[in-house]
Design an enzyme around this catalytic site. Structure first.
Site: not given
Lengths: 155, 155
Positions: A28-30, A82
């Protein structure tokens, strides 16, 4: 400044019989902001945090910083990410002196398979494997950070 | 999940004579999005990467992940940060059983001084030092990630 030089291709042929290794990747992407992406990845049972800077104009090279982190911390950090998690299996396939990473996506990106090769310079020659199709280097739609927001099945 | 429980106050009196240590802090944000801030900090000659999650409703507690990183990597990562760098000196002042961190800001935040105390629970009692003024816990304007975008001298 370490640079990541990569070329990316669509996969149109059979590659699994030639793969010498594979691993399951959930990430995932912070931050998925271009020029400063912050990625949390669990690869099999290991955690990684990766920060990538802006690409150069041709999209082949960008600053990359990566640290292995404890699995339990990676799991906690995934919760902060996100919405939209990337789930894929990565196969490693040798071609001449290089290794191609072939990513087969699941979930909302089911049906997409791409191959990447890392090079030491932008014009370094390499042996093109038969399963490789059209080059998509620099096409932001194929960035994992974009596949999360605009998955392949919605194109 | 480790939680950071902090209360924050404006500083209205003299604190420097009571400080037992101080350090210069320069920091930027790879992501200043609330709920997933990613901070690069150089404290004196040491580098740190910190990721903070969302606050609870009262603004006193949020998930925090921090790792020390090599100074040279922190310098590279600072270059990726959003525009606006925070520059401050942090003084440590004892008060009863607690330590107050007093931050004196420079540059575009010149004139602002705030004090923070870390607590083990939200209602833990502490000795209020004489230099402390109005409480600003949970007021997002005083978050460092906001001071970068909307610095004190522009208020």
């Amino acid at each position: 400044m370490p640079q990541e030089i990569e070329r990316k291709f669509l996969v149109t042929g059979e590659y699994k019989p030639q793969a010498y290794a594979h691993s399951r990747i959930v990430q995932g992407y912070i931050s998925s902001v271009r020029g400063r992406t912050v990625r949390v990845r669990i690869r099999d049972e290991r955690g990684f945090l990766t920060i990538k800077g802006a690409s150069n104009e041709s999209g082949t090279s960008r600053y990359e910083w990566e640290k292995e982190i404890p699995l339990c911390e990676a799991r906690e950090l995934l919760k902060l990410c996100e919405p939209g998690i990337i789930d894929k299996t990565r196969y490693l396939v040798r071609s001449g002196q290089h290794v191609f990473e072939v990513d087969e996506f699941y979930g909302e990106n089911e049906g997409l398979t791409v191959a990447e090769v890392e090079l030491s310079s932008e014009d370094e020659p390499f042996v093109k494997p038969a399963f490789i199709g059209r080059e998509v280097t620099g096409d932001v739609r194929y960035y994992n950070s974009q596949l999360m927001k605009h998955p392949f099945t919605t194109w």
